[in-house]
Write an enzyme that holds these catalytic residues in place. Structure first.
Site, PDB file in Angstrom:
ATOM      1  N   ASP A 162      56.938 -23.851  53.811  1.00 46.94           N
ATOM      2  CA  ASP A 162      58.144 -23.364  53.144  1.00 46.94           C
ATOM      3  C   ASP A 162      59.325 -24.179  53.641  1.00 46.94           C
ATOM      4  O   ASP A 162      59.616 -24.203  54.838  1.00 46.94           O
ATOM      5  CB  ASP A 162      58.342 -21.873  53.446  1.00 46.94           C
ATOM      6  CG  ASP A 162      59.368 -21.244  52.517  1.00 46.94           C
ATOM      7  OD1 ASP A 162      60.434 -21.848  52.274  1.00 46.94           O
ATOM      8  OD2 ASP A 162      59.108 -20.119  52.030  1.00 46.94           O
ATOM      9  N   ASP A 176      65.006 -24.058  47.960  1.00 45.75           N
ATOM     10  CA  ASP A 176      64.023 -23.280  48.716  1.00 45.75           C
ATOM     11  C   ASP A 176      62.702 -23.403  47.954  1.00 45.75           C
ATOM     12  O   ASP A 176      62.626 -23.043  46.778  1.00 45.75           O
ATOM     13  CB  ASP A 176      64.518 -21.827  48.761  1.00 45.75           C
ATOM     14  CG  ASP A 176      63.596 -20.883  49.512  1.00 45.75           C
ATOM     15  OD1 ASP A 176      62.588 -21.342  50.088  1.00 45.75           O
ATOM     16  OD2 ASP A 176      63.909 -19.664  49.521  1.00 45.75           O
ATOM     17  N   HIS A 215      64.725 -14.236  45.531  1.00 46.19           N
ATOM     18  CA  HIS A 215      66.109 -13.901  45.853  1.00 46.19           C
ATOM     19  C   HIS A 215      67.076 -14.859  45.195  1.00 46.19           C
ATOM     20  O   HIS A 215      66.727 -15.998  44.890  1.00 46.19           O
ATOM     21  CB  HIS A 215      66.296 -13.968  47.377  1.00 46.19           C
ATOM     22  CG  HIS A 215      65.688 -15.212  47.981  1.00 46.19           C
ATOM     23  ND1 HIS A 215      66.411 -16.330  48.285  1.00 46.19           N
ATOM     24  CD2 HIS A 215      64.393 -15.527  48.284  1.00 46.19           C
ATOM     25  CE1 HIS A 215      65.601 -17.267  48.760  1.00 46.19           C
ATOM     26  NE2 HIS A 215      64.366 -16.823  48.766  1.00 46.19           N
ATOM     27  N   HIS A 233      69.921 -15.481  51.007  1.00 45.14           N
ATOM     28  CA  HIS A 233      69.670 -14.311  50.173  1.00 45.14           C
ATOM     29  C   HIS A 233      71.030 -13.763  49.798  1.00 45.14           C
ATOM     30  O   HIS A 233      71.676 -13.102  50.585  1.00 45.14           O
ATOM     31  CB  HIS A 233      68.856 -13.278  50.954  1.00 45.14           C
ATOM     32  CG  HIS A 233      68.263 -12.215  50.072  1.00 45.14           C
ATOM     33  ND1 HIS A 233      69.010 -11.536  49.133  1.00 45.14           N
ATOM     34  CD2 HIS A 233      67.014 -11.728  49.976  1.00 45.14           C
ATOM     35  CE1 HIS A 233      68.225 -10.666  48.508  1.00 45.14           C
ATOM     36  NE2 HIS A 233      67.006 -10.770  48.998  1.00 45.14           N
ATOM     37  N   GLU A 259      59.240 -16.485  44.267  1.00 44.39           N
ATOM     38  CA  GLU A 259      58.192 -16.794  45.244  1.00 44.39           C
ATOM     39  C   GLU A 259      57.120 -15.719  45.359  1.00 44.39           C
ATOM     40  O   GLU A 259      57.123 -14.928  46.292  1.00 44.39           O
ATOM     41  CB  GLU A 259      58.792 -17.080  46.615  1.00 44.39           C
ATOM     42  CG  GLU A 259      59.755 -16.039  47.146  1.00 44.39           C
ATOM     43  CD  GLU A 259      60.277 -16.442  48.532  1.00 44.39           C
ATOM     44  OE1 GLU A 259      59.468 -16.856  49.378  1.00 44.39           O
ATOM     45  OE2 GLU A 259      61.497 -16.324  48.752  1.00 44.39           O
ATOM     46  N   GLU A 264      56.503 -21.274  45.456  1.00 44.25           N
ATOM     47  CA  GLU A 264      57.929 -20.986  45.298  1.00 44.25           C
ATOM     48  C   GLU A 264      58.676 -22.183  44.720  1.00 44.25           C
ATOM     49  O   GLU A 264      58.457 -23.316  45.136  1.00 44.25           O
ATOM     50  CB  GLU A 264      58.552 -20.632  46.657  1.00 44.25           C
ATOM     51  CG  GLU A 264      60.063 -20.352  46.581  1.00 44.25           C
ATOM     52  CD  GLU A 264      60.669 -19.919  47.911  1.00 44.25           C
ATOM     53  OE1 GLU A 264      60.135 -20.318  48.960  1.00 44.25           O
ATOM     54  OE2 GLU A 264      61.678 -19.184  47.872  1.00 44.25           O
TER      55      GLU A 264
END
Ligand code: MN
Ligand code: MN
Length: 299
Positions: free
Chosen positions: A85, A96, A157, A165, A190, A282
């Site tokens: 990640d 992200d 998010h 977030h 994700e 993600e």
């Protein structure tokens, strides 16, 4: 959206995608050191003129929030299912992204595919006006189609400037949330997929932290750590960034005081409650009538 801001977002996304793919390629071979691979990813972000937000990897039943310390001797082993990640930012504008690899095995091929399918189904819905529950329902339905389920207490998010977030959670099941996506929202979708119960709990020693609230501290070590992480503007940091600079003892003591006085919050590893294997996929997306996925691979 301001074109200059969009440029920064896209740049962060390109870097994150390339680091994700190169990190994953290393982990795909047995014997790859977790620690060295994460150091490699961090370096690669800087080399491409991105700013590090985080580089994490989470093996097997650990869904997320695992970062190796300097003492961590773990290496990838045949049969491991490893998530990587990556978070990159350019002047606070974040990308992200995550993906999963299985080390020289095919046992969890379908579970990896299910996470990708769930992600792609939700991306198609990432348009202004889509209620959040629909993104969740689409993800769970893809996971179930291959015989799996999603992890219900983990979610995607919205992303904000220097904010991992920024207030809205993207569910991976129909949670009845009628909130509608808005044009130009930056969101990370994700899905985590498993053949277990589909829930995670915190377990083990935290190596990831974020500043929650700034206030005075007494211990010099704690002060030094706060100064060190101040330029991060609230983005996460990991233990080894501090142990390397201040030594293990001072870093540990400083981190302890900062946690006790609730200045920083610890994020322990998140483990599937039935210890089942977890996969993840993600992407970061700008919500548009034609959703702009900005963490795809170049090819
Ligand atoms: Mn992520
Ligand atoms: Mn995320």
């Amino acid at each position: 959206m301001d074109p200059e801001i969009q440029k920064k977002i896209i740049k962060a996304g390109k870097i994150a995608a390339s680091v994700r793919d190169q990190g994953l390629a290393k982990l795909a071979k047995p014997g790859a050191s977790f620690l060295k691979t994460m150091d490699f990813c961090e370096e690669l972000i800087k080399k491409q003129n991105g700013q590090l937000a985080w580089a994490q990897l989470s093996p097997n039943e650990i869904a997320a929030h695992y970062c190796p310390t300097d003492e961590d001797q773990s290496v990838s082993k045949e049969g491991d299912v490893i998530k990587i990640d990556i978070g990159v930012h350019v002047d606070g504008y974040l990308a992200d992204t995550a993906a999963t690899v299985e080390v020289t095995s095919n046992k969890y091929k379908d579970m990896i595919k299910a996470a990708k399918n769930a992600l792609n189904a939700a991306i198609k819905l990432a348009k202004p006006g889509t209620p959040l529950w629909q993104l969740g329902e689409a993800q769970l339905s893809e996971a179930e189609a291959l015989g799996f389920t999603t992890i219900k207490n983990l979610s995607g998010h919205t992303l904000g400037k220097y904010s991992v977030h920024s207030g809205v959670s993207i569910p991976s099941f129909n949670n009845k949330d009628k909130t509608e996506l808005q044009e130009d929202w930056q969101i990370a979708i994700e899905p985590f997929v498993t053949d277990g119960q589909g829930m995670i709990k915190e377990k083990g020693l935290a190596t990831i932290f974020m500043v929650e609230k700034e206030r005075g501290v007494r211990l010099p070590y704690a002060k030094k750590i706060l100064e060190e992480v101040k330029p991060l503007n609230g983005l996460p940091f990991t233990t080894r960034q501090l142990t390397r600079k201040f030594g293990r003892g001072p870093a540990t003591l400083g981190l302890r005081e900062l946690q006790q006085s609730r200045i920083i919050k610890a994020y322990p590893p998140l483990v599937e409650v039935s210890n089942a294997i977890v996969t993840q996929a993600e992407h970061s997306v700008i919500v548009r009538d034609k959703p702009l996925v900005y963490t795809r691979s170049e090819d």
